[in-house]
Write a protein that holds these residues in place. Structure first.
Motif, short mmCIF file in Angstrom:
data_model
loop_
_atom_site.label_atom_id
_atom_site.label_comp_id
_atom_site.label_asym_id
_atom_site.label_seq_id
_atom_site.Cartn_x
_atom_site.Cartn_y
_atom_site.Cartn_z
N UNK A 192 -41.84 -57.57 -52.85
CA UNK A 192 -41.59 -57.16 -51.66
C UNK A 192 -42.58 -58.26 -50.57
N UNK A 193 -42.24 -58.26 -49.37
CA UNK A 193 -43.27 -59.24 -48.65
C UNK A 193 -43.96 -57.54 -48.00
N UNK A 194 -45.74 -57.73 -47.45
CA UNK A 194 -46.00 -56.10 -47.26
C UNK A 194 -45.89 -55.85 -45.65
N UNK A 195 -45.30 -57.11 -45.24
CA UNK A 195 -44.41 -56.68 -44.03
C UNK A 195 -43.74 -55.80 -43.28
N UNK A 196 -42.37 -56.12 -44.90
CA UNK A 196 -41.56 -55.22 -44.84
C UNK A 196 -41.47 -53.99 -45.41
N UNK A 197 -42.33 -54.18 -46.21
CA UNK A 197 -42.43 -52.44 -46.39
C UNK A 197 -43.02 -51.33 -45.56
N UNK A 198 -43.62 -51.44 -44.75
CA UNK A 198 -44.22 -50.55 -43.32
C UNK A 198 -43.12 -50.44 -42.91
N UNK A 199 -41.78 -51.03 -43.05
CA UNK A 199 -40.68 -50.80 -41.82
C UNK A 199 -39.82 -49.63 -43.45
N UNK A 200 -39.24 -49.99 -44.26
CA UNK A 200 -39.10 -48.75 -44.92
C UNK A 200 -39.48 -47.36 -45.09
N UNK A 201 -41.07 -47.74 -44.80
CA UNK A 201 -42.27 -46.52 -45.02
C UNK A 201 -41.82 -45.66 -44.31
N UNK A 202 -41.57 -46.14 -43.08
CA UNK A 202 -41.78 -45.64 -41.74
C UNK A 202 -40.08 -45.22 -41.59
N UNK A 203 -39.24 -45.74 -41.37
CA UNK A 203 -37.98 -45.49 -41.83
C UNK A 203 -37.37 -43.62 -42.67
N UNK A 204 -38.64 -44.04 -43.51
CA UNK A 204 -38.49 -42.65 -44.79
C UNK A 204 -39.20 -41.36 -43.84
N UNK A 205 -40.57 -41.49 -43.48
CA UNK A 205 -40.65 -40.68 -42.59
C UNK A 205 -40.03 -40.23 -41.40
N UNK A 206 -39.07 -41.22 -40.79
CA UNK A 206 -38.43 -40.81 -39.33
C UNK A 206 -37.39 -39.66 -40.44
N UNK A 207 -37.07 -40.09 -41.47
CA UNK A 207 -35.42 -39.12 -42.05
C UNK A 207 -36.44 -37.95 -41.80
N UNK A 208 -36.97 -37.25 -43.22
CA UNK A 208 -37.74 -36.40 -42.73
C UNK A 208 -38.18 -35.36 -41.73
N UNK A 209 -38.48 -36.73 -40.73
CA UNK A 209 -39.30 -36.18 -40.16
C UNK A 209 -37.63 -35.09 -38.83
N UNK A 210 -36.61 -36.33 -38.05
CA UNK A 210 -35.41 -35.50 -38.06
C UNK A 210 -35.30 -34.77 -39.04
#
Length: 156
Positions: A2-20
């Motif tokens: 996985x390209x490092x630049x793309x890993x940031x997106x699912x990490x943020x989406x996972x955090x957002x899922x928990x926050x929501x």
């Protein structure tokens, strides 16, 4: 790989899922909604980061913005400001009994969200996620000198 630049997106989406999910469960439990910054400030204070300047640094915001977040949480009865026992010139942020009740309810909500995530993606995937996120990543990268750039292409 996985390209490092793309890993940031699912990490943020996972955090957002928990926050929501946390916001939803806390609202259902009767708590007023708080901002993401307020949630992060609560986490920091619970972890022992209790000086306003340190909270600002950890959140990557100005001291003025951190002071606004803290003041709003004091007004809501979640935080209090008290003299720092180690430095009489300074003040520290503490969690009030109401704030502790909210934190306990938030912890319970996160346990519920984790159980739901296990149901959705599998217990092994959640365990692997936990192991990856709690592994020792070392200190943050502060310079390209510290990055192994083999196979890396800049889009700049």
């Amino acid at each position: 790989m996985v390209r490092a630049a793309t890993l940031f997106i699912p990490l943020f989406e996972a955090f957002s899922w928990f926050d929501a999910g946390l916001q939803t469960l806390m609202t259902e439990a009767g708590w007023a909604e708080v901002s993401r910054s307020q949630t992060m400030a609560m986490i920091l204070v619970r972890q022992g980061c209790n000086r306003p300047a340190a909270i600002a640094r950890a959140l990557g915001i100005s001291r003025q913005s951190a002071s606004t977040i803290i003041a709003d949480m004091i007004e809501a009865g979640i935080f209090a400001m008290e003299p720092d026992p180690g430095d009489k010139r300074a003040k520290i942020v503490t969690i009030t009994p109401l704030g502790q009740k909210r934190a306990n309810d938030a912890r319970d909500a996160v346990f519920q969200l984790t159980a739901e995530l296990e149901r959705r993606i599998g217990r092994d995937n959640v365990a692997n996620l936990w192991n990856a996120l709690t592994a020792n990543w070392g200190p943050p990268v502060e310079s390209l000198r510290h990055v192994n750039r083999a196979g890396w292409k800049s889009s700049i």
